[in-house]
Design a protein around this motif. Sequence first.
Motif, PDB file in Angstrom:
ATOM      1  N   PRO A 145      30.236 -82.644  13.055  1.00 38.59           N
ATOM      2  CA  PRO A 145      31.002 -81.598  12.358  1.00 38.59           C
ATOM      3  C   PRO A 145      31.269 -80.428  13.311  1.00 38.59           C
ATOM      4  CG  PRO A 145      29.171 -82.368  11.005  1.00 38.59           C
ATOM      5  CD  PRO A 145      28.983 -82.973  12.364  1.00 38.59           C
ATOM      6  N   PHE A 146      32.462 -79.866  13.237  1.00 42.04           N
ATOM      7  CA  PHE A 146      32.859 -78.828  14.192  1.00 42.04           C
ATOM      8  C   PHE A 146      32.410 -77.457  13.709  1.00 42.04           C
ATOM      9  CE2 PHE A 146      35.504 -75.897  16.512  1.00 42.04           C
ATOM     10  CZ  PHE A 146      35.610 -76.475  17.766  1.00 42.04           C
ATOM     11  N   ASP A 147      31.528 -76.822  14.482  1.00 42.61           N
ATOM     12  CA  ASP A 147      31.092 -75.448  14.248  1.00 42.61           C
ATOM     13  C   ASP A 147      31.343 -74.685  15.534  1.00 42.61           C
ATOM     14  OD1 ASP A 147      29.435 -73.084  14.321  1.00 42.61           O
ATOM     15  OD2 ASP A 147      28.326 -73.865  12.599  1.00 42.61           O
ATOM     16  N   GLY A 148      32.326 -73.786  15.531  1.00 39.22           N
ATOM     17  CA  GLY A 148      32.726 -73.109  16.763  1.00 39.22           C
ATOM     18  C   GLY A 148      31.597 -72.392  17.456  1.00 39.22           C
ATOM     19  N   THR A 149      30.687 -71.783  16.689  1.00 40.90           N
ATOM     20  CA  THR A 149      29.565 -71.056  17.293  1.00 40.90           C
ATOM     21  C   THR A 149      28.640 -71.998  18.040  1.00 40.90           C
ATOM     22  OG1 THR A 149      29.655 -69.452  15.480  1.00 40.90           O
ATOM     23  CG2 THR A 149      27.667 -69.467  16.839  1.00 40.90           C
ATOM     24  N   MET A 150      28.353 -73.145  17.443  1.00 41.98           N
ATOM     25  CA  MET A 150      27.451 -74.090  18.086  1.00 41.98           C
ATOM     26  C   MET A 150      28.128 -74.821  19.240  1.00 41.98           C
ATOM     27  SD  MET A 150      24.385 -73.867  16.902  1.00 41.98           S
ATOM     28  CE  MET A 150      24.738 -72.101  17.060  1.00 41.98           C
ATOM     29  N   VAL A 151      29.431 -75.056  19.125  1.00 41.50           N
ATOM     30  CA  VAL A 151      30.179 -75.636  20.246  1.00 41.50           C
ATOM     31  C   VAL A 151      30.126 -74.687  21.441  1.00 41.50           C
ATOM     32  CG1 VAL A 151      32.486 -76.288  21.055  1.00 41.50           C
ATOM     33  CG2 VAL A 151      31.688 -77.047  18.811  1.00 41.50           C
ATOM     34  N   TYR A 152      30.337 -73.413  21.176  1.00 38.07           N
ATOM     35  CA  TYR A 152      30.259 -72.391  22.231  1.00 38.07           C
ATOM     36  C   TYR A 152      28.862 -72.371  22.855  1.00 38.07           C
ATOM     37  CZ  TYR A 152      30.450 -67.678  24.313  1.00 38.07           C
ATOM     38  OH  TYR A 152      30.403 -66.601  25.167  1.00 38.07           O
ATOM     39  N   ALA A 153      27.829 -72.412  22.022  1.00 44.46           N
ATOM     40  CA  ALA A 153      26.459 -72.409  22.537  1.00 44.46           C
ATOM     41  C   ALA A 153      26.186 -73.642  23.389  1.00 44.46           C
ATOM     42  CB  ALA A 153      25.471 -72.329  21.370  1.00 44.46           C
ATOM     43  N   GLN A 154      26.718 -74.804  22.972  1.00 46.52           N
ATOM     44  CA  GLN A 154      26.567 -76.018  23.771  1.00 46.52           C
ATOM     45  C   GLN A 154      27.268 -75.867  25.114  1.00 46.52           C
ATOM     46  OE1 GLN A 154      25.706 -79.840  25.148  1.00 46.52           O
ATOM     47  NE2 GLN A 154      24.787 -78.727  23.429  1.00 46.52           N
ATOM     48  N   ASN A 155      28.467 -75.303  25.110  1.00 47.87           N
ATOM     49  CA  ASN A 155      29.188 -75.058  26.362  1.00 47.87           C
ATOM     50  C   ASN A 155      28.379 -74.154  27.286  1.00 47.87           C
ATOM     51  OD1 ASN A 155      32.452 -74.730  24.722  1.00 47.87           O
ATOM     52  ND2 ASN A 155      31.294 -76.555  25.253  1.00 47.87           N
ATOM     53  N   LYS A 156      27.723 -73.160  26.718  1.00 48.08           N
ATOM     54  CA  LYS A 156      26.939 -72.234  27.531  1.00 48.08           C
ATOM     55  C   LYS A 156      25.682 -72.907  28.083  1.00 48.08           C
ATOM     56  CE  LYS A 156      29.792 -68.906  27.362  1.00 48.08           C
ATOM     57  NZ  LYS A 156      30.459 -68.420  28.581  1.00 48.08           N
ATOM     58  N   ARG A 157      25.112 -73.840  27.340  1.00 50.69           N
ATOM     59  CA  ARG A 157      24.016 -74.669  27.888  1.00 50.69           C
ATOM     60  C   ARG A 157      24.543 -75.520  29.029  1.00 50.69           C
ATOM     61  NH1 ARG A 157      19.005 -74.524  28.699  1.00 50.69           N
ATOM     62  NH2 ARG A 157      18.588 -73.972  26.529  1.00 50.69           N
ATOM     63  N   GLN A 158      25.740 -76.057  28.871  1.00 46.87           N
ATOM     64  CA  GLN A 158      26.342 -76.859  29.926  1.00 46.87           C
ATOM     65  C   GLN A 158      26.528 -76.037  31.199  1.00 46.87           C
ATOM     66  OE1 GLN A 158      29.804 -78.051  27.733  1.00 46.87           O
ATOM     67  NE2 GLN A 158      28.773 -79.768  26.720  1.00 46.87           N
ATOM     68  N   GLN A 159      26.894 -74.774  31.075  1.00 43.01           N
ATOM     69  CA  GLN A 159      27.046 -73.904  32.249  1.00 43.01           C
ATOM     70  C   GLN A 159      25.729 -73.728  32.993  1.00 43.01           C
ATOM     71  OE1 GLN A 159      28.738 -70.272  30.719  1.00 43.01           O
ATOM     72  NE2 GLN A 159      30.827 -71.082  30.707  1.00 43.01           N
ATOM     73  N   VAL A 160      24.634 -73.618  32.247  1.00 41.18           N
ATOM     74  CA  VAL A 160      23.317 -73.492  32.883  1.00 41.18           C
ATOM     75  C   VAL A 160      22.995 -74.754  33.676  1.00 41.18           C
ATOM     76  CG1 VAL A 160      20.831 -73.292  32.436  1.00 41.18           C
ATOM     77  CG2 VAL A 160      22.447 -71.843  31.172  1.00 41.18           C
ATOM     78  N   VAL A 161      23.254 -75.902  33.082  1.00 40.41           N
ATOM     79  CA  VAL A 161      22.973 -77.179  33.758  1.00 40.41           C
ATOM     80  C   VAL A 161      23.849 -77.316  35.005  1.00 40.41           C
ATOM     81  CG1 VAL A 161      23.077 -79.684  33.541  1.00 40.41           C
ATOM     82  CG2 VAL A 161      22.180 -78.302  31.646  1.00 40.41           C
ATOM     83  N   MET A 162      25.134 -77.007  34.899  1.00 36.56           N
ATOM     84  CA  MET A 162      26.029 -77.086  36.063  1.00 36.56           C
ATOM     85  C   MET A 162      25.515 -76.205  37.196  1.00 36.56           C
ATOM     86  SD  MET A 162      29.967 -77.304  34.651  1.00 36.56           S
ATOM     87  CE  MET A 162      29.924 -75.788  33.697  1.00 36.56           C
ATOM     88  N   THR A 163      25.094 -75.001  36.868  1.00 34.85           N
ATOM     89  CA  THR A 163      24.611 -74.061  37.889  1.00 34.85           C
ATOM     90  C   THR A 163      23.398 -74.621  38.615  1.00 34.85           C
ATOM     91  OG1 THR A 163      25.460 -72.143  36.674  1.00 34.85           O
ATOM     92  CG2 THR A 163      23.702 -71.733  38.269  1.00 34.85           C
ATOM     93  N   GLU A 164      22.488 -75.202  37.875  1.00 40.16           N
ATOM     94  CA  GLU A 164      21.286 -75.778  38.491  1.00 40.16           C
ATOM     95  C   GLU A 164      21.651 -76.916  39.439  1.00 40.16           C
ATOM     96  OE1 GLU A 164      18.303 -74.792  34.701  1.00 40.16           O
ATOM     97  OE2 GLU A 164      19.158 -76.808  34.949  1.00 40.16           O
ATOM     98  N   VAL A 165      22.607 -77.749  39.039  1.00 40.62           N
ATOM     99  CA  VAL A 165      23.042 -78.871  39.879  1.00 40.62           C
ATOM    100  C   VAL A 165      23.741 -78.359  41.130  1.00 40.62           C
ATOM    101  CG1 VAL A 165      24.595 -80.863  40.003  1.00 40.62           C
ATOM    102  CG2 VAL A 165      23.194 -80.488  37.953  1.00 40.62           C
ATOM    103  N   TRP A 166      24.659 -77.411  40.971  1.00 41.42           N
ATOM    104  CA  TRP A 166      25.393 -76.861  42.113  1.00 41.42           C
ATOM    105  C   TRP A 166      24.455 -76.202  43.116  1.00 41.42           C
ATOM    106  CZ3 TRP A 166      29.348 -74.337  38.340  1.00 41.42           C
ATOM    107  CH2 TRP A 166      30.358 -75.266  38.029  1.00 41.42           C
TER     108      TRP A 166
END
Length: 328
Positions: free
Chosen positions: A192-213
Amino acid sequence: MSFVISVLLFLIAMRWSGFENASKSFVAKDLDVSLVGRSFMITGANSGIGKATAMAIAKKGGTVHIVCRNKERAERAREEIISASGNNEVYIHVLDLSETRKVWEFAEAFKKEHSSLNVLINNAGCMVNQREMNSDGLEKNFATNTLGVYVLTKCLIPLLEKSRDPRVITVSSGGMLVQKLNTDDLQTERAPFDGTMVYAQNKRQQVVMTEVWAKANPKIHFSVMHPGWADTPAVAKAMPQFHQMMRNRLRSADQGADTVVWLAVSRATTAFPSGLFFQDRQPVSAHLPLAWTHSSRREVKVFMGRLETLAMAVKPSDSLTQRSFDCH
């Protein structure tokens, strides 16, 4: 946004709302630097934290490239920054980060036109509360907050590596603390689409990308940060219920930008290892105590592989982009 989610974000915000107390430990001379001769790219710099960051850097003599999707708002921001700083080295680049193909084209063109870039600040973001697709068929929140950041950063890494003291700062959010990396539904096609939680997931993804980079690119200092909850137009529009609950505790845009600026310009920043998550000029855990939000190596590898596949799928096919995706 549901009441439960609002309360949870409220509790997280309460944990990190005290800028005045945190600032008592700041070292003033950390920001006493000249930035003449250093260049900075800041996405989403026409308002809020991005604009405050651009203003602070321009006042210290840095060359500022502001990347915005709206030309008129960008021009107004540029005029205000130049007027307040007396620094004319402020340049506009019109780009909608939700359009992944255009992000690719912009990054390639920028590399051809500029010999160096010292600091990239991934600040632009969006929270679309209904599922919308971009022209490439990608969900807009994911395209802007995750894939756009991925493409822009990866393509600019070679330019950053040629520059002195290169850094990449990504503005995340404390909301990511309620999300574990989800590798199976990057564009919220099944849940189910919840914009707030989608945004929070995207922000978790940014943390993971940063660690990999950070591990893959030791010449560049990477960091990701939570600016605190600031009273910006974006927060008011995207999360009105949360904004109402927190209205007396929200930070100013300048306060929200403080750690971004510190990470971008201070010599003290590089005393910390690359790849950390920061709040109020200090590294903090990217997970709540006893949290379930840690990712396995396999999950991270799958996630990064899927980003690469999606990025390659919308790569322009002209002669500028015949090389491999990572632009090396």
